[in-house]
Every structure is written in structure tokens, then in C-alpha cells.
Design a protein around this motif. Sequence first.
Motif, PDB file in Angstrom:
ATOM      1  N   GLY A  54      45.541   3.665  58.711  1.00 26.96           N
ATOM      2  CA  GLY A  54      46.208   4.671  59.525  1.00 26.96           C
ATOM      3  C   GLY A  54      47.620   4.294  59.920  1.00 26.96           C
ATOM      4  N   MET A  55      47.921   2.993  59.939  1.00 27.22           N
ATOM      5  CA  MET A  55      49.272   2.555  60.285  1.00 27.22           C
ATOM      6  C   MET A  55      50.300   3.067  59.288  1.00 27.22           C
ATOM      7  SD  MET A  55      51.574   1.059  62.007  1.00 27.22           S
ATOM      8  CE  MET A  55      50.855   0.088  63.315  1.00 27.22           C
ATOM      9  N   GLU A  56      49.872   3.417  58.085  1.00 26.84           N
ATOM     10  CA  GLU A  56      50.813   3.897  57.077  1.00 26.84           C
ATOM     11  C   GLU A  56      51.235   5.344  57.326  1.00 26.84           C
ATOM     12  OE1 GLU A  56      49.265   2.830  53.210  1.00 26.84           O
ATOM     13  OE2 GLU A  56      48.946   0.762  53.866  1.00 26.84           O
ATOM     14  N   LEU A  57      50.663   5.971  58.365  1.00 24.15           N
ATOM     15  CA  LEU A  57      51.123   7.290  58.809  1.00 24.15           C
ATOM     16  C   LEU A  57      52.060   7.185  60.004  1.00 24.15           C
ATOM     17  CD1 LEU A  57      47.777   9.344  58.762  1.00 24.15           C
ATOM     18  CD2 LEU A  57      49.288   8.755  56.864  1.00 24.15           C
ATOM     19  N   LEU A  72      53.800  -4.801  60.664  1.00 24.88           N
ATOM     20  CA  LEU A  72      53.109  -5.932  60.019  1.00 24.88           C
ATOM     21  C   LEU A  72      52.704  -6.991  61.036  1.00 24.88           C
ATOM     22  CD1 LEU A  72      55.608  -6.182  57.025  1.00 24.88           C
ATOM     23  CD2 LEU A  72      53.339  -5.115  56.990  1.00 24.88           C
ATOM     24  N   HIS A  73      52.302  -6.551  62.246  1.00 27.71           N
ATOM     25  CA  HIS A  73      51.974  -7.516  63.295  1.00 27.71           C
ATOM     26  C   HIS A  73      50.706  -8.310  63.002  1.00 27.71           C
ATOM     27  CE1 HIS A  73      55.262  -6.416  65.720  1.00 27.71           C
ATOM     28  NE2 HIS A  73      54.837  -5.206  65.988  1.00 27.71           N
ATOM     29  N   LYS A  74      49.933  -7.874  62.035  1.00 22.20           N
ATOM     30  CA  LYS A  74      48.767  -8.664  61.645  1.00 22.20           C
ATOM     31  C   LYS A  74      49.192 -10.056  61.183  1.00 22.20           C
ATOM     32  CE  LYS A  74      44.417  -7.895  59.167  1.00 22.20           C
ATOM     33  NZ  LYS A  74      43.657  -7.468  60.340  1.00 22.20           N
ATOM     34  N   LEU A  75      50.450 -10.177  60.759  1.00 21.55           N
ATOM     35  CA  LEU A  75      50.949 -11.459  60.272  1.00 21.55           C
ATOM     36  C   LEU A  75      51.480 -12.351  61.396  1.00 21.55           C
ATOM     37  CD1 LEU A  75      52.921 -10.263  57.119  1.00 21.55           C
ATOM     38  CD2 LEU A  75      50.504 -10.865  57.341  1.00 21.55           C
ATOM     39  N   THR A  76      51.717 -11.789  62.581  1.00 17.86           N
ATOM     40  CA  THR A  76      52.329 -12.564  63.655  1.00 17.86           C
ATOM     41  C   THR A  76      51.495 -13.777  64.053  1.00 17.86           C
ATOM     42  OG1 THR A  76      53.505 -10.616  64.475  1.00 17.86           O
ATOM     43  CG2 THR A  76      53.234 -12.454  65.998  1.00 17.86           C
ATOM     44  N   PRO A  77      50.180 -13.638  64.307  1.00 14.01           N
ATOM     45  CA  PRO A  77      49.398 -14.831  64.655  1.00 14.01           C
ATOM     46  C   PRO A  77      49.354 -15.857  63.521  1.00 14.01           C
ATOM     47  CG  PRO A  77      48.212 -12.832  65.270  1.00 14.01           C
ATOM     48  CD  PRO A  77      49.365 -12.401  64.419  1.00 14.01           C
ATOM     49  N   VAL A  78      49.258 -15.387  62.287  1.00  9.08           N
ATOM     50  CA  VAL A  78      49.179 -16.277  61.130  1.00  9.08           C
ATOM     51  C   VAL A  78      50.441 -17.120  61.014  1.00  9.08           C
ATOM     52  CG1 VAL A  78      49.188 -16.299  58.609  1.00  9.08           C
ATOM     53  CG2 VAL A  78      47.540 -14.861  59.842  1.00  9.08           C
ATOM     54  N   LEU A  79      51.590 -16.465  61.023  1.00 13.60           N
ATOM     55  CA  LEU A  79      52.846 -17.193  60.881  1.00 13.60           C
ATOM     56  C   LEU A  79      53.129 -18.050  62.117  1.00 13.60           C
ATOM     57  CD1 LEU A  79      55.017 -14.373  59.262  1.00 13.60           C
ATOM     58  CD2 LEU A  79      53.898 -16.290  58.120  1.00 13.60           C
ATOM     59  N   ASP A 117      60.702  -5.629  53.248  1.00  6.70           N
ATOM     60  CA  ASP A 117      61.284  -4.294  53.396  1.00  6.70           C
ATOM     61  C   ASP A 117      60.445  -3.446  54.347  1.00  6.70           C
ATOM     62  OD1 ASP A 117      59.170  -4.082  51.607  1.00  6.70           O
ATOM     63  OD2 ASP A 117      60.290  -2.988  50.071  1.00  6.70           O
ATOM     64  N   GLY A 118      59.516  -4.094  55.048  1.00  7.67           N
ATOM     65  CA  GLY A 118      58.700  -3.425  56.048  1.00  7.67           C
ATOM     66  C   GLY A 118      59.201  -3.670  57.459  1.00  7.67           C
ATOM     67  N   ARG A 119      58.313  -3.395  58.443  1.00  5.98           N
ATOM     68  CA  ARG A 119      58.691  -3.466  59.860  1.00  5.98           C
ATOM     69  C   ARG A 119      57.858  -4.522  60.584  1.00  5.98           C
ATOM     70  NH1 ARG A 119      57.394   1.100  63.014  1.00  5.98           N
ATOM     71  NH2 ARG A 119      55.794   1.736  61.525  1.00  5.98           N
ATOM     72  N   MET A 120      58.467  -5.117  61.621  1.00  3.34           N
ATOM     73  CA  MET A 120      57.728  -5.937  62.592  1.00  3.34           C
ATOM     74  C   MET A 120      57.844  -5.338  63.991  1.00  3.34           C
ATOM     75  SD  MET A 120      56.079  -8.442  61.214  1.00  3.34           S
ATOM     76  CE  MET A 120      55.812  -9.735  62.398  1.00  3.34           C
ATOM     77  N   SER A 121      58.954  -4.748  64.309  1.00  4.49           N
ATOM     78  CA  SER A 121      59.171  -3.865  65.466  1.00  4.49           C
ATOM     79  C   SER A 121      59.094  -4.515  66.826  1.00  4.49           C
ATOM     80  CB  SER A 121      58.232  -2.670  65.393  1.00  4.49           C
ATOM     81  OG  SER A 121      56.940  -3.017  65.817  1.00  4.49           O
ATOM     82  N   GLY A 122      58.477  -3.782  67.767  1.00  2.00           N
ATOM     83  CA  GLY A 122      58.612  -4.093  69.184  1.00  2.00           C
ATOM     84  C   GLY A 122      58.107  -5.440  69.606  1.00  2.00           C
ATOM     85  N   ALA A 123      57.057  -5.923  69.006  1.00  3.74           N
ATOM     86  CA  ALA A 123      56.485  -7.207  69.408  1.00  3.74           C
ATOM     87  C   ALA A 123      56.983  -8.340  68.526  1.00  3.74           C
ATOM     88  CB  ALA A 123      54.965  -7.134  69.374  1.00  3.74           C
ATOM     89  N   SER A 124      58.102  -8.116  67.820  1.00  2.00           N
ATOM     90  CA  SER A 124      58.674  -9.179  66.998  1.00  2.00           C
ATOM     91  C   SER A 124      58.841 -10.415  67.858  1.00  2.00           C
ATOM     92  CB  SER A 124      60.032  -8.746  66.427  1.00  2.00           C
ATOM     93  OG  SER A 124      59.891  -7.572  65.658  1.00  2.00           O
ATOM     94  N   GLY A 125      58.242 -11.513  67.425  1.00  2.00           N
ATOM     95  CA  GLY A 125      58.127 -12.659  68.308  1.00  2.00           C
ATOM     96  C   GLY A 125      58.881 -13.880  67.850  1.00  2.00           C
ATOM     97  N   LYS A 126      58.202 -15.020  67.858  1.00  2.00           N
ATOM     98  CA  LYS A 126      58.858 -16.321  67.765  1.00  2.00           C
ATOM     99  C   LYS A 126      59.163 -16.758  66.345  1.00  2.00           C
ATOM    100  CE  LYS A 126      54.447 -18.844  67.915  1.00  2.00           C
ATOM    101  NZ  LYS A 126      53.622 -19.782  68.712  1.00  2.00           N
TER     102      LYS A 126
END
Length: 606
Positions: A121-124, A488-495, A510-519
Motif C-alpha cells: 500500500g505504500m506504493e500508493l 523506505l523506512h523499513k531500512l532505517t533500523p537495518v542500516l 531514487d526513492g524516499r526516506m522522508s520525515g523520519a530520515s535519521g542518523k
Amino acid sequence: MHPVLEKVTADVVERSRESRAAYLARIDAAIANGPQRTNLPCANLAHGFAVCSAVEKDALSHAVKANVGIISAYNDMLSAHEPYQHYPELIKQAVREAGGVAQFAGGVPAMCDGVTQGMPGMELSLFSRDVIALSTAIGLSHNMFDAALYLGVCDKIVPGLLIGALSFGHLPAVFVPAGPMTTGISNKEKSRTRQKFAEGKVGEKELLESESKAYHSPGTCTFYGTANSNQMMVEIMGLHLPGSSFVNPYTPLRDELTKAAAKQVLKFTALGDDFRPIAHVVNEKAIINAIIGLLATGGSTNHTIHLIAIARAAGIIINWDDFDNLSKAIPLLTKIYPNGPADVNQFQAAGGMGLLIQELLEHGLLHGDILTIGDQRGMAQYSQVPTLNDGRLSWEAGPAVSLDPDVISSVEHPFAAGGGLHVMHGNLGRGVSKISAVAEKHQVVTAPAMVFDDQLDVVAAFKRGELEKDVIVVLRFQGPKANGMPELHKLTPVLGVLQDRGFHVALVTDGRMSGASGKVPSAIHMWPECIDGGPLAKVRDGDIIALNTQTGEVNVQVDQAEFDARVPTPNSATGHHFGMGRELFGAMRANASTSETGATNLFFVD
């Protein structure tokens, strides 16, 4: 006024001269037609007020009372939008008391990126902004209204409402916030549990318990993502009542602010003597103010896409260079998670928007001479804070200095000299990077690439231990044309886990990380996107990539002739165009503009 602010504003005005003039000419033509319902034939008007009282019908048929249209993003699954359930009746009563009529003009969809994160659903999500803009236009298309109130909070919803409102720029508009939920567990504790789950140290039961303590009640999520960046942005543009953005829902002050917003918009219709259509409120200076607020608070990178589309809806042309140039002059004045441990309730308690705006105004870092929806016309009134005295709403002077210097600082002693948002450029294309939450020691990374076409493949590689090294993850085919540009916040904990283990890691996509872009450092929104043959599609496993978020450079260290000769790799990720409604958005994907031009379909006809 700071010379950089003057220069960027002048550049935007000149660049937008023709498109802004054309937009205002269309709006002026609509204004010249007078109150819209006076142009309706009798049968049309009868349909439009069929359920109104006899008194309201008489008032509307003779255009002696203003009719306010309500556009709402209410649903009771989204915590941020659940409070809107009760707003229409509050608004209608307040408008009646002030001598007008209010009708619920239409609802717009409101999806939650928190629920759809990492799911189909995130792709909408990104295209839901354009759907909301279209839905707003449909709701107002009946020509029944003299003004409009817009009820929305979250990620794509406020930008969509604002784009739609600007297409009806002849109408005065007030945006009505709902406020953040009260503070649950700390964002730091929440993130710690997410990383432990990624490492396999806690299970789903513990993770769900943690998440439920963070997201626990009606109101906006309390971290400083896109939703709260929206609220900041709308207030600093002068479209909220002063100080109203971050008042908790279901409180007496929140209800009184909602009533006041309803009465306020009546003051600015063409039936009165202080006409303020939104087309005149949202001008070049207001758009620049929005960028400044974003930079000063370390806000969501989503707005490097959304603000461009919003501006375009008003005939104003901005680009990433404007963000980049302003970022060099606008200091970082707040630390709100993910840029620090505090949440938006702590920001509000430290002085909130009033203190932030006052600080920027005092140092020539904000346009104060813009038209607003406040009783006065400039931004000075936005340094005031709303309060209740014996149940009556009033505004008083806000704090002169920060009540918590660890959350809101000053221009003299900022958390960083610049706004922390940079344009990324090099032989891998053009993108953006937010470094306000990235420690300085992590802002420059040179490492071998590992290339993926699906975020789930990145997670799987992490679980197999294949990312236990210095690495720059290249995640391709995540642009608007490829799969709708999901976050792509699913990657935030991993990275984040890899970085905590001492590895030098980064993300280029070429995607987004957006508002919670972190460390973790990143270059996002890269274009040309891979589906169009962009250079990221030529990167191979093991290529060395140099990412310098301080200078804005991102390059693959391959002989340029050799790199140019490579044939772009086709997308290996399949199954992203069907299911969960994605098949309905094929035309939107195919016709999407670039991320730097708003990733939108809305401006084919100007």
C-alpha cells in the motif's frame, strides 16, 4: 533581511514571473464573477441547499450570508485524523453564531504511511497527494462557497489539500489542525526496540508493545516527521491561526481554536471589506517562508517534493537549488526527533512556533510582510500564543527566550550553522540529503556498493549477514515512475544497526526516506530515476561510491568512459504494479514528473 534570503526570493519571483501572472489572471477572472452560487440556475441552487433550514436557504439565495465549504480528511483509523469526527458540528455552530452558513463540501482520502510502511500500500502513498488534490477540487466544484476550511494533518494530505485549495484560489481558506497526541514512550526508546528487533534480540510481542506505547491515542504521531512538518509549514505560511499547530486534541483550547478558525474565514470573504483569497496569501514570500521553516527545524525531506508541487499550483517555480542556497543561511534552531530526543510536545512547551517565528523575524531570516489569515496582515502576530482565560480565547505574548535550550536554540547559538539539507550531485545524478540528524563523523562515506532492486532484498541480505562490512546500499527502481516512490523506512533500523556496529554505511536511492530520515547518511530522490535509464541503473556490486553529504557530492569511482558505456540494468523486481490497488495507478506512474518537479501528474494543463 538576510542577503541570501533576498537573493533567493528575487530569483524565485523572476523565474515565476510568467506562470504566476497567468495563475493570478485566472484567479482574478474567477473573483470577478462574484459569489459563486449567484451564478447558479435555480434548479442547481435548489439542489445545493436542499437540506438547509429555511433561514439558511433565504440567506444563501440572496447572497447575504457567506457559505463556508468544509473539506475534511477525517477517518477514525488514523490517530491524527480521528479528532476531525467532531469538527463539522463545531464549525457549523460557530459559523452560524458569526452570521454565516457552513456545509460539508466533501471528504478526501487519508492514508497512513505508518500503517503501510514497507507494505504494498505504500506504493500508493505519494500519488495519494494528487488524488487528495483532485478530491478537494471535486468537493468545491459545486460553486456554492464563499470560503473554505481544510481539515488535514498528515503526510500527503496537507500538501494535497493545499494544491486543491490553490486551484480554487479565489476562495479565502483557513487550515484547521487537530494537534499531536500526548507523549508516550520516548522516540529513542522506540527506536532502540526497533533495532533490537532487527538484530533478533526481541520478538514481535515486545516490538508491538513498544510501538503501541509510542502510538497510543488520538492525535498526530509525536516525532518530527512529515505530518508535524506540515503543521509547522502551514503556520509559518500564515494559513493557521497563530500558535494553533501543536495543541493537543480533545482539550478546551483545541476546541476553541477550531471555533475561532471557523469564524476567522468569514472575515475574509468577498462579501466583506477585507477580502483575502488564498491565491493572494500563498505568494512567493510565503513559499520561501515554508522552506525556511523546514530548514530551521530540520523537517521532512518529503517537502523537497511537496513544496515544489504546492508552489507550482500557485504559479510559483522553485527547485532544489533554492532549498540548498537557503540552507547555507538558515541555522538549525530545533532538536526534535529524529534530529534530537525531544518530541513535538516538548517543542511546544519550549516555546513552540511562536518562539521559532520570533527568532527568525528578529534576525531577518523570515518574510514578515506576508498576508496571513490572522487578524493582522504580517507574521509578527505569529509570535503570540493562544490561551484561555475564563473560557475565552485570546492571544498573548509568547516567551522571549527558549524555555528549554536543548529543544529550541537561538540564532546566536544554533545547533548547526546551516539547515542541514543539501542538494546531492555528481555522476550518479541529482538528489537531496538531510544531515541534521547525522553525526558529523558519519557524513562522509566511501565504500563498495551493494545493489538491490527491492527493499525486502536489502533486509534479507542483512539477515544473512551479507551487509556486515563498510557498504553503500544502492536501492534502484524506487522512483515515482517505477513503483510510486514508496518511503523506505523499513531500512532505517537495518542500516542503523550496521552503523552502530562500527561500519561505514550509507544509502543511495531514487526513492524516499522522508520525515523520519535519521542518523544514516543518504542521497535520496535521485534523478534521472532508474526506470528512465538513470545512472544508478549502471552501478554494479563492488563499484566504489564516494558520498560526501557536506559538499553535496555523490559519485561512483569508475572511469567515466567505461561508466558511460555501460548499459543500464533492467529492473529485477517484479510484482509492484498489481495488487492492493496498484493496478489503478498505472497512468500516474507512467506520467509522473521528476522528483525535483514535484513527482506529479497535475500540471499538464496550465
